[in-house]
Scaffold this active site. Sequence first.
Site, PDB file in Angstrom:
ATOM      1  N   THR A   1       0.865  -1.187   0.000  1.00 61.39           N
ATOM      2  CA  THR A   1       0.000   0.000   0.000  1.00 61.39           C
ATOM      3  C   THR A   1       0.896   1.230   0.000  1.00 61.39           C
ATOM      4  O   THR A   1       1.939   1.231   0.653  1.00 61.39           O
ATOM      5  CB  THR A   1      -0.938   0.062   1.229  1.00 61.39           C
ATOM      6  OG1 THR A   1      -1.449   1.396   1.357  1.00 61.39           O
ATOM      7  CG2 THR A   1      -0.242  -0.295   2.524  1.00 61.39           C
TER       8      THR A   1
ATOM      9  N   ASP B   1       0.876   2.447   6.097  1.00 61.39           N
ATOM     10  CA  ASP B   1       0.136   2.479   7.365  1.00 61.39           C
ATOM     11  C   ASP B   1       0.001   1.100   7.988  1.00 61.39           C
ATOM     12  O   ASP B   1      -0.979   0.815   8.664  1.00 61.39           O
ATOM     13  CB  ASP B   1      -1.258   3.102   7.138  1.00 61.39           C
ATOM     14  CG  ASP B   1      -2.073   2.335   6.113  1.00 61.39           C
ATOM     15  OD1 ASP B   1      -1.513   1.475   5.415  1.00 61.39           O
ATOM     16  OD2 ASP B   1      -3.283   2.589   6.011  1.00 61.39           O
TER      17      ASP B   1
ATOM     18  N   ARG C   1      -5.243   7.890   3.697  1.00 63.87           N
ATOM     19  CA  ARG C   1      -6.624   7.857   4.192  1.00 63.87           C
ATOM     20  C   ARG C   1      -6.683   8.151   5.698  1.00 63.87           C
ATOM     21  O   ARG C   1      -7.492   8.923   6.153  1.00 63.87           O
ATOM     22  CB  ARG C   1      -7.212   6.473   3.892  1.00 63.87           C
ATOM     23  CG  ARG C   1      -8.664   6.361   4.130  1.00 63.87           C
ATOM     24  CD  ARG C   1      -9.270   5.127   3.505  1.00 63.87           C
ATOM     25  NE  ARG C   1      -8.343   4.003   3.360  1.00 63.87           N
ATOM     26  CZ  ARG C   1      -8.569   2.960   2.585  1.00 63.87           C
ATOM     27  NH1 ARG C   1      -9.665   2.898   1.880  1.00 63.87           N
ATOM     28  NH2 ARG C   1      -7.707   1.979   2.498  1.00 63.87           N
TER      29      ARG C   1
ATOM     30  N   ALA D   1       7.966  21.812   1.676  1.00 64.00           N
ATOM     31  CA  ALA D   1       6.656  22.458   1.907  1.00 64.00           C
ATOM     32  C   ALA D   1       6.719  23.404   3.104  1.00 64.00           C
ATOM     33  O   ALA D   1       7.475  23.191   4.044  1.00 64.00           O
ATOM     34  CB  ALA D   1       5.588  21.395   2.152  1.00 64.00           C
TER      35      ALA D   1
ATOM     36  N   ARG E   1      -0.672   6.521  -7.089  1.00 63.74           N
ATOM     37  CA  ARG E   1      -0.649   5.069  -6.917  1.00 63.74           C
ATOM     38  C   ARG E   1      -0.061   4.349  -8.127  1.00 63.74           C
ATOM     39  O   ARG E   1       0.185   3.148  -8.086  1.00 63.74           O
ATOM     40  CB  ARG E   1      -2.067   4.568  -6.667  1.00 63.74           C
ATOM     41  CG  ARG E   1      -2.185   3.973  -5.297  1.00 63.74           C
ATOM     42  CD  ARG E   1      -3.547   3.810  -4.785  1.00 63.74           C
ATOM     43  NE  ARG E   1      -4.450   3.006  -5.565  1.00 63.74           N
ATOM     44  CZ  ARG E   1      -5.692   2.739  -5.148  1.00 63.74           C
ATOM     45  NH1 ARG E   1      -6.110   3.218  -3.994  1.00 63.74           N
ATOM     46  NH2 ARG E   1      -6.493   2.031  -5.871  1.00 63.74           N
TER      47      ARG E   1
HETATM   48  P1  ADP Z   1      -6.677  -3.300   1.892  1.00 64.31           P
HETATM   49  O1  ADP Z   1      -6.191  -4.703   1.900  1.00 64.31           O
HETATM   50  O2  ADP Z   1      -5.906  -2.428   0.951  1.00 64.31           O
HETATM   51  O3  ADP Z   1      -6.790  -2.729   3.307  1.00 64.31           O
HETATM   52  P2  ADP Z   1      -9.615  -3.558   1.796  1.00 64.31           P
HETATM   53  O4  ADP Z   1      -9.835  -3.034   3.180  1.00 64.31           O
HETATM   54  O5  ADP Z   1     -10.518  -3.086   0.726  1.00 64.31           O
HETATM   55  O6  ADP Z   1      -8.140  -3.294   1.249  1.00 64.31           O
HETATM   56  O7  ADP Z   1      -9.719  -5.154   1.881  1.00 64.31           O
HETATM   57  C1  ADP Z   1      -9.531  -5.955   0.730  1.00 64.31           C
HETATM   58  C2  ADP Z   1     -10.451  -7.157   0.782  1.00 64.31           C
HETATM   59  O8  ADP Z   1     -10.128  -7.968   1.924  1.00 64.31           O
HETATM   60  C3  ADP Z   1     -11.930  -6.842   0.969  1.00 64.31           C
HETATM   61  O9  ADP Z   1     -12.540  -6.480  -0.248  1.00 64.31           O
HETATM   62  C4  ADP Z   1     -12.461  -8.154   1.489  1.00 64.31           C
HETATM   63  O10 ADP Z   1     -12.630  -9.084   0.460  1.00 64.31           O
HETATM   64  C5  ADP Z   1     -11.296  -8.623   2.379  1.00 64.31           C
HETATM   65  N1  ADP Z   1     -11.602  -8.259   3.762  1.00 64.31           N
HETATM   66  C6  ADP Z   1     -11.416  -7.050   4.354  1.00 64.31           C
HETATM   67  N2  ADP Z   1     -11.844  -7.048   5.625  1.00 64.31           N
HETATM   68  C7  ADP Z   1     -12.347  -8.291   5.860  1.00 64.31           C
HETATM   69  C8  ADP Z   1     -12.969  -8.940   6.962  1.00 64.31           C
HETATM   70  N3  ADP Z   1     -13.181  -8.296   8.120  1.00 64.31           N
HETATM   71  N4  ADP Z   1     -13.327 -10.228   6.824  1.00 64.31           N
HETATM   72  C9  ADP Z   1     -13.126 -10.892   5.665  1.00 64.31           C
HETATM   73  N5  ADP Z   1     -12.558 -10.341   4.579  1.00 64.31           N
HETATM   74  C10 ADP Z   1     -12.173  -9.063   4.662  1.00 64.31           C
HETATM   75  O1  F6P Z   2      -4.975   2.874   0.814  1.00 62.84           O
HETATM   76  C1  F6P Z   2      -4.350   3.476  -0.266  1.00 62.84           C
HETATM   77  C2  F6P Z   2      -5.202   4.580  -0.831  1.00 62.84           C
HETATM   78  O2  F6P Z   2      -4.501   5.038  -1.936  1.00 62.84           O
HETATM   79  C3  F6P Z   2      -5.567   5.699   0.139  1.00 62.84           C
HETATM   80  O3  F6P Z   2      -4.554   6.652   0.305  1.00 62.84           O
HETATM   81  C4  F6P Z   2      -6.809   6.267  -0.503  1.00 62.84           C
HETATM   82  O4  F6P Z   2      -7.622   6.890   0.437  1.00 62.84           O
HETATM   83  C5  F6P Z   2      -7.469   5.035  -1.019  1.00 62.84           C
HETATM   84  O5  F6P Z   2      -6.444   4.099  -1.285  1.00 62.84           O
HETATM   85  C6  F6P Z   2      -8.313   5.250  -2.237  1.00 62.84           C
HETATM   86  O6  F6P Z   2      -8.794   4.009  -2.629  1.00 62.84           O
HETATM   87  P1  F6P Z   2      -9.813   3.695  -3.812  1.00 62.84           P
HETATM   88  O7  F6P Z   2      -9.909   4.899  -4.674  1.00 62.84           O
HETATM   89  O8  F6P Z   2      -9.220   2.526  -4.502  1.00 62.84           O
HETATM   90  O9  F6P Z   2     -11.073   3.373  -3.126  1.00 62.84           O
END
Ligand code: ADP
Ligand code: F6P
Length: 326
Positions: free
Chosen positions: A128, A132, A174, A189, A259
């Site tokens: 990512t 974070d 985010r 900046a 990104r």
């Molecule tokens: P990231 O991995 O970048 O934090 P997301 O929060 O969108 O992205 O999570 C990616 C995917 O992981 C989700 O679309 C879902 O399929 C799965 N996921 C996220 N949270 C959960 C959860 N609490 N239980 C099961 N699957 C999850």
């Molecule tokens: O988590 C990475 C990130 O680029 C954040 O900084 C941003 O808020 C978010 O993804 C945007 O995600 P999307 O447009 O894919 O929903």
Amino acid sequence: MEIKKIAVFTSGGDSPGMNAAIRSVVRTCAYMKVDCVAIYRGYQGMIEGDFKPMDARSVNNIINKGGTILKSARCDDFRTKEGRKKAYDQLKKEGVDAFVVIGGDGSFTGALKFNEEYDFPVIGIPGTIDNDIFGTTFTLGFDTALNTVVEVIDKIRDTASSHNRLFFVEVMGRDVGHIALNAGVGAGAEEILIPEENLGLERLLESLKRSKASGKSSSIVIVAEGDKIGKNVFELKEYVEEHLPIYDVRVSVLGHMQRGGAPSCYDRVLASRMGVKAVESLLEGKSNLMVGVQDNKLILTPISKAIKGHTKIDKELMRVSDIMTV
Ligand code: ADP
Ligand code: F6P
């Protein structure tokens, strides 16, 4: 249990370096003589059985590419028990014994749940741009995003200084200000607004007044998208123009361009190292761990901790930023 076939996929928001990590997982499997299969579109593809066998040549010419060749998706079905059951059945049908998930904390939460229900070996690689994720100093894509942001702000500086303008530049992040703080220092900046420390509107105005009084003709203020000052960049422009009419203000929201793009050398090297570590860890019988980097050494953190923990903002860098804007 002997691991004979490993699956790899990307999930959540894409980030530069994901392809280099996919390549590394696939090639390490080939090197270790373990079968490898790619899953397209993250958990969605897992549920639908969207698999493709991979060999060392399947990942030619991708180390330099941004995005993810395996695509990414957000999948609500995987949040349900029924969805995860379908995913398990597909993995078993394909003969997959373990998987490497490249993604953020949402993707790791899904992996952990899946492991709890099916005792399925999983290892995570943090991908990512936001940086974070607890348990690693760098996530894949962070370094590339910083370089992209700094390059763009350099260009904004050209026009800002030609017109004696103040620019509010919104960058991604985010919930955290790592991109804003690092790119802010790197791009020189004037102020950096991050969620971890609310500067407040009064102090922002004071700072801008001081800056003008010190002889600066143009300024750049970086605003993390998750900043808590209570106004978005467009409202900030109006607010400053109203309270400090000496300023001619413009806004630039950098958005998703942060990104994309070819991964930096740092991200390629880190991705290559993490992919090797992920496969080796699975073959050593490890599971539920995320590969991270600390003091330039690879470390493993329980996914449960990586999900729960919070990254800290670099206080030293905040001080450096304050001193630089004297
Ligand atoms: P990231 O991995 O970048 O934090 P997301 O929060 O969108 O992205 O999570 C990616 C995917 O992981 C989700 O679309 C879902 O399929 C799965 N996921 C996220 N949270 C959960 C959860 N609490 N239980 C099961 N699957 C999850
Ligand atoms: O988590 C990475 C990130 O680029 C954040 O900084 C941003 O808020 C978010 O993804 C945007 O995600 P999307 O447009 O894919 O929903």
